[in-house]
Design an enzyme around this catalytic site. Structure first.
Site, PDB file in Angstrom:
ATOM      1  N   SER A 115      -9.099  -2.079  -0.973  1.00 53.70           N
ATOM      2  CA  SER A 115      -7.817  -1.564  -0.491  1.00 53.70           C
ATOM      3  C   SER A 115      -7.090  -2.589   0.362  1.00 53.70           C
ATOM      4  O   SER A 115      -5.862  -2.610   0.407  1.00 53.70           O
ATOM      5  CB  SER A 115      -8.029  -0.328   0.384  1.00 53.70           C
ATOM      6  OG  SER A 115      -8.223   0.812  -0.392  1.00 53.70           O
TER       7      SER A 115
ATOM      8  N   ASP B 294       0.398   5.458  -1.273  1.00 51.54           N
ATOM      9  CA  ASP B 294      -0.774   5.540  -0.406  1.00 51.54           C
ATOM     10  C   ASP B 294      -0.752   6.817   0.440  1.00 51.54           C
ATOM     11  O   ASP B 294      -0.212   7.833   0.011  1.00 51.54           O
ATOM     12  CB  ASP B 294      -0.811   4.273   0.479  1.00 51.54           C
ATOM     13  CG  ASP B 294      -2.231   3.824   0.781  1.00 51.54           C
ATOM     14  OD1 ASP B 294      -2.902   4.526   1.547  1.00 51.54           O
ATOM     15  OD2 ASP B 294      -2.671   2.785   0.260  1.00 51.54           O
TER      16      ASP B 294
ATOM     17  N   HIS C 289      -4.608   4.709   6.443  1.00 50.32           N
ATOM     18  CA  HIS C 289      -4.836   3.763   5.347  1.00 50.32           C
ATOM     19  C   HIS C 289      -3.538   3.079   4.903  1.00 50.32           C
ATOM     20  O   HIS C 289      -3.471   1.844   4.794  1.00 50.32           O
ATOM     21  CB  HIS C 289      -5.480   4.543   4.194  1.00 50.32           C
ATOM     22  CG  HIS C 289      -5.983   3.732   3.052  1.00 50.32           C
ATOM     23  ND1 HIS C 289      -5.253   3.543   1.894  1.00 50.32           N
ATOM     24  CD2 HIS C 289      -7.150   3.076   2.871  1.00 50.32           C
ATOM     25  CE1 HIS C 289      -5.961   2.807   1.043  1.00 50.32           C
ATOM     26  NE2 HIS C 289      -7.114   2.513   1.607  1.00 50.32           N
TER      27      HIS C 289
END
Ligand code: CA
Length: 608
Positions: free
Chosen positions: A374, A157, A214
């Protein structure tokens, strides 16, 4: 160079892929050879590419016969690929595609009224309600960690804020036990210096951070299946999170770095890989990397994508790679509807999981809300990790079956996802505790996607035989004619025979064995890559396109035949075939290394 890369990243972040004329990194290609790494024609190819074609080898993945090159300065990706596809050694060559995180960016406008309502209630309370919905509370108390070998979840990620108290206080961050921090040495010989807590593939450094947020958000969701991350004190985590940063601060990355991260995860003990990212371009090389994780027994969790579209007709990768350990995850609302932004696909997407207004960790000891597939994928990855806590030997393939077979049947997901269900962590973990562990998984034969797009297609070159063969729309196998295959098999044999004659037989005191392993070669300040094709207790044959000096001292980090471990050994060059192959005799080999080599060679064939 930097400025150009930056501009592309920004463009990719702002525009959908279809709007980009060039959605790949300029000047780079990924090449798959027909021959195994370590064979004469694979090193001959690399030697020729780097000398004649002035390409620069950036990375090689020996187990997959894959090579990442920078092409000659000034040459376009299209022309480089067209030329490579004429090379009889090349199975395929493709661009280094740009890919990005699958987040909620830009999708707010298509949220349903219900989703907007949920977004307004972005709080710990709503998160707890979501968790309750999938039965997480019972997992917190029911899983017990009896093993020191805690399952490792690779989070591929944007990185991780490794100073966030939730991760530090729970001890959830993976630590490489064989690496001494900060000593500037690749202690475990895995090719990465000081990789103590994962690796940053964007900077090529062990320094981990999350300049997007994220990855930290995703990691918190994974840990939230292990324990309540909102109470103090935090519990000792029963899992380990291995942050592998390959997306930059804009959430954009490259296929080559995705492959590096996946290869690292598979070779360094991760049993679950969370992939909350993707792109619409099919990459055969990325497909190979995903298939490699299957051979390692890992589970590959992939977000389905946030375009609100059907992946059966408009594919999203890696979610759409039909490898048996890939589980593709759609996002659901708290009321078990498919989220308006979520991709779906009754063939290609396996189950739903909460993905709207998910409250989790964000950098700098904060928490925040985010929506997207996600966020749905890490609930699945976290549940899979808890199954591994209880059943350490269960393969990813079987865990996928349990997650699909023991979820909550939801009317709204019938016809939308393969299992017609939404993740039920409690049911899946409970069932797994009494399930017999499958000792084996079915063989998987990788078939390249028929309608894959290559740069030569983009350029309108067409007519290239290799492209058409790979394209397979006319039903042809990717290898072309049988006569060509036979020629390729026999040509390297002749070269190998020549090599053997050149190798002074009387110098050998030890039995040599055939091996096909990656090697990293340190010479002075240089780090080189190559392969090892024979090994004995006294030395190795190293194949590399680089020039090594006769009599020169080198340090080798040699992978075991299964890629699971590495040994580091010093030696000197005793014979050479410049830019191709070298004999390296070991110097002062420690007994521990000799024992490892002796163990490895037990399963290997003797070399002539
Ligand atoms: Ca290392």
């Amino acid at each position: 160079m930097f400025a150009r890369a930056l501009i592309i990243s920004v463009l990719a972040a702002l525009l959908p892929f279809s709007a980009l004329a060039q959605n790949y990194i300029p000047g780079e290609v990924i090449v798959k050879l027909k021959s195994q790494a370590g064979t004469a024609d694979s090193y001959a190819f690399v030697g020729k590419a780097t000398s004649d074609k002035e390409m620069v080898l950036k990375e090689s993945w020996g187990k997959m016969n894959l090579y990442h090159f920078a092409v000659r300065k000034g040459e376009t990706v299209e022309s480089a690929i067209a030329a490579l596809q004429q090379d009889p050694n090349v199975l395929y060559a493709e661009p280094n595609w740009i890919i990005e995180k699958t987040s909620d960016v830009g999708f707010h406008q298509i949220f349903s009224a219900e989703e907007i309502h949920a977004a307004a209630a972005n709080s710990q309370a709503s998160f707890m309600a979501t968790s309750a919905n999938i039965g997480v509370q019972s997992v917190w108390s029911s899983s017990s960690s009896s093993s020191n070998d805690k399952p490792i979840v690779a989070v591929i990620d944007t990185g991780l804020d490794t100073n966030h108290f939730v991760f530090t206080n729970s001890g959830a961050i993976y630590t490489n036990p064989d690496e001494i921090p900060g000593n500037g040495v690749d202690d475990d010989g895995n090719g990465y210096i000081d990789d103590v807590h994962g690796w940053n593939f964007v900077d090529n450094s062990p320094t981990m951070y999350d300049d997007d947020g994220h990855g930290t958000h995703v990691s918190g969701i994974i840990l939230s299946i292990d324990q309540n991350i909102y109470t103090t004190p935090l519990q000792a985590a029963k899992i380990r999170i291995m942050p592998l940063k390959f997306l930059n601060g804009d959430g954009v990355g490259t296929t080559s770095n995705a492959i590096r991260a996946i290869y690292y995860a598979a070779n360094n003990g991760a049993s679950v890989l969370n992939n909350s990212w993707g792109g619409s371009e099919y990459s055969a090389a990325l497909h190979e990397a995903v298939a490699y994780t299957y051979t390692k027994g890992a589970l590959f969790v992939a977000a389905a994508g946030n375009a609100g579209s059907n992946n059966d007709s408009r594919a999203m990768f890696p979610a759409n790679y039909n490898v048996p350990n890939v589980i593709a995850v759609a996002a659901t609302t708290d009321y078990d509807y498919l989220a308006a932004f979520s991709n779906f696909g009754v063939s290609s997407v396996h189950l739903g999981s909460p993905g709207v207004s998910i409250y989790s960790t964000t950098p700098h000891n904060n928490f925040g809300t985010s929506s997207g597939t996600s966020m749905a994928a890490p609930f699945v990855a976290g549940t899979a990790a808890q199954i591994k806590v209880n059943s350490p030997h269960m393969l990813g393939y079987q865990i996928k079956q349990i997650l699909n077979g023991h979820n909550a049947a939801v009317n709204e997901l019938v016809g939308k996802v393969q299992s017609g269900g939404r993740l039920n962590s409690a049911d899946a973990v409970t069932f797994s505790k009494t399930a017999a562990v499958d000792g084996a998984q079915p063989a998987y034969t990788l078939t390249y996607q028929a309608d894959r797009q290559l740069a030569s297609n983009i350029a309108g070159a067409g007519g290239c035989g290799t492209v058409r063969a790979l394209g397979g729309s006319d039903g042809e196998p990717p290898f072309g004619s049988a006569a060509l295959v036979i020629a390729l098999i026999f040509a390297p044999l002749a070269i190998l025979t020549y090599m053997r004659l050149r190798t002074p037989v009387q110098r050998r005191k030890h039995e040599r064995f055939k091996i096909d392993s990656d090697v990293r070669i340190s010479v002075g300040g240089r780090e080189l890559v190559g392969s090892v094709s024979t090994i004995s207790l006294g030395g190795v044959q190293v194949n590399t396109s680089a020039l090594l000096q006769d009599g020169g001292t080198v340090t080798l980090a040699i992978s075991s035949p299964d890629g699971a471990e590495k040994i580091e050994v010093a030696g000197h060059v005793v014979w050479s075939e410049a830019n191709k192959a070298y004999g390296v005799a070991f110097d002062h080999t420690p007994q521990s290394v000799l024992t490892r080599i002796a163990d490895w060679t037990k399963g290997l064939q003797k070399a002539g």
